[in-house]
Design a protein around this motif. Structure first.
Motif, PDB file in Angstrom:
ATOM      1  N   UNK A   1       0.824  -1.225   0.000  1.00  0.00           N
ATOM      2  CA  UNK A   1       0.000   0.000   0.000  1.00  0.00           C
ATOM      3  C   UNK A   1       0.853   1.268   0.000  1.00  0.00           C
ATOM      4  N   UNK A   2       2.182   1.113   0.076  1.00  0.00           N
ATOM      5  CA  UNK A   2       3.017   2.322   0.156  1.00  0.00           C
ATOM      6  C   UNK A   2       3.853   2.486  -1.109  1.00  0.00           C
ATOM      7  N   UNK A   3       4.388   3.709  -1.327  1.00  0.00           N
ATOM      8  CA  UNK A   3       5.257   3.896  -2.492  1.00  0.00           C
ATOM      9  C   UNK A   3       6.663   3.401  -2.153  1.00  0.00           C
ATOM     10  N   UNK A   4       7.510   3.416  -3.173  1.00  0.00           N
ATOM     11  CA  UNK A   4       8.846   2.839  -2.985  1.00  0.00           C
ATOM     12  C   UNK A   4       9.944   3.864  -2.888  1.00  0.00           C
ATOM     13  N   UNK A   5       9.610   5.091  -2.501  1.00  0.00           N
ATOM     14  CA  UNK A   5      10.649   6.135  -2.439  1.00  0.00           C
ATOM     15  C   UNK A   5      11.522   5.995  -1.192  1.00  0.00           C
ATOM     16  N   UNK A   6      12.793   6.288  -1.353  1.00  0.00           N
ATOM     17  CA  UNK A   6      13.700   6.337  -0.192  1.00  0.00           C
ATOM     18  C   UNK A   6      14.879   7.244  -0.529  1.00  0.00           C
ATOM     19  N   UNK A   7      15.640   7.587   0.501  1.00  0.00           N
ATOM     20  CA  UNK A   7      16.796   8.481   0.330  1.00  0.00           C
ATOM     21  C   UNK A   7      18.088   7.711   0.581  1.00  0.00           C
ATOM     22  N   UNK A   8      19.064   7.950  -0.293  1.00  0.00           N
ATOM     23  CA  UNK A   8      20.428   7.443  -0.047  1.00  0.00           C
ATOM     24  C   UNK A   8      21.390   8.595  -0.281  1.00  0.00           C
TER      25      UNK A   8
END
Ligand SMILES: O=C(O)CCC(=O)C(=O)O
Length: 261
Positions: free
Chosen positions: A130-137
């Motif tokens: 149910x969530x998006x796949x965005x993340x920070x690196x």
């Protein structure tokens, strides 16, 4: 910002998490020794393979073991890990879940596959995320998607309009549709003017032969590195400034007319 990325494409032992975890520990160590990458990417469902009928038994409770393993490996080897995906068992059912861990051992991303692949019976055994796949690196916005997700350009677009400059794809894509895999990945890179870094497994299970051909594609659609159909580490440097350059040259994001779509 420039990163060296390494996709590890390997054969997964069907239904045997212990064996697969051992193998991944060894492969990550070898990859770090040989290439010193900034980011390592693993394939889809790498602990269990597609042993869907036994996920209740061999899936990971809340992903706890996987999270610990990836955190330990990321810290030990000082590398970010886009941890493929694993079967995560919860009280609401099983999810096909990707964890991303940074080089300090923090979990920076958790995404459960949204589009379940009926041809391989996923919809019978898994719950959609149910969530998006965005993340920070390293302060850069990235996204993670899983296998069949790449057939849904709207989904990838959501991530690139959300700021992603690199889309990581983890997969168990069959050899019989290798040309779809290649064409879809290249198209997603060109239309979103982003890097696509895609790790696919090799080998076979009782139902499928898998394609390998992990790929690293730049925002112009050029293939920077590609595996064959055997176990390999597919490596390339990616320069994130190229995303801005290509987006300036052909300003797709400025020229979109979302009110018409
Ligand atoms: O879309 C395809 O052809 C393959 C998808 C797939 O194998 C998967 O999502 O696991």
């Amino acid at each position: 910002m420039s990163w060296k990325v390494a996709c590890i494409q390997f054969d997964i032992t069907f239904g045997s998490p212990q064996e697969n975890v051992k193998k991944v520990e060894k492969l990550i160590m070898e990859t770090v020794q040989k290439y010193s990458p900034k980011i390592i990417v693993l394939p889809e469902l790498w602990t269990t393979g597609y042993d869907l009928t036994r996920l209740d038994e061999i899936g990971d409770n809340n992903g706890d073991t996987t999270k610990k393993t990836l955190q330990m490996l990321a810290k030990k080897h000082n590398v970010h890990i886009v941890g493929g995906s694993v079967a995560k068992n919860t009280s609401k059912g099983t999810y096909n879940t990707m964890y991303t861990v940074n080089d300090e051992g923090d979990i920076v991303g958790e995404y459960s596959k949204l589009h379940l692949f009926q041809l391989m019976y996923e919809h019978l055994y898994l719950q959609p995320g149910k969530n998006d796949g965005l993340f920070q690196l390293d302060g850069e916005t990235c996204a993670g998607v899983i296998c069949y997700d790449i057939r849904f350009p709207e989904w990838i677009r959501t991530h690139t309009t959300g700021g992603a400059k690199v889309v990581f794809v983890v997969a168990e894509w069959p050899l019989s549709r290798l040309e779809h895999w290649r064409a879809l990945l290249i198209a997603r890179a060109i239309e979103n003017q982003c890097y696509v870094v895609a790790a696919n497994r090799v080998g076979k299970d009782p139902n499928n032969v898998f394609a390998g051909h992990s790929m690293i594609i730049d925002p112009w659609g050029e293939v920077l590195a590609e595996g064959l159909e055997d176990e390999a580490i597919v490596v390339s440097d990616i320069d994130l400034e190229k995303v801005e350059k290509v987006r300036k040259q052909i300003p797709i994001f400025e020229d979109r007319k979302p009110s018409y779509y």
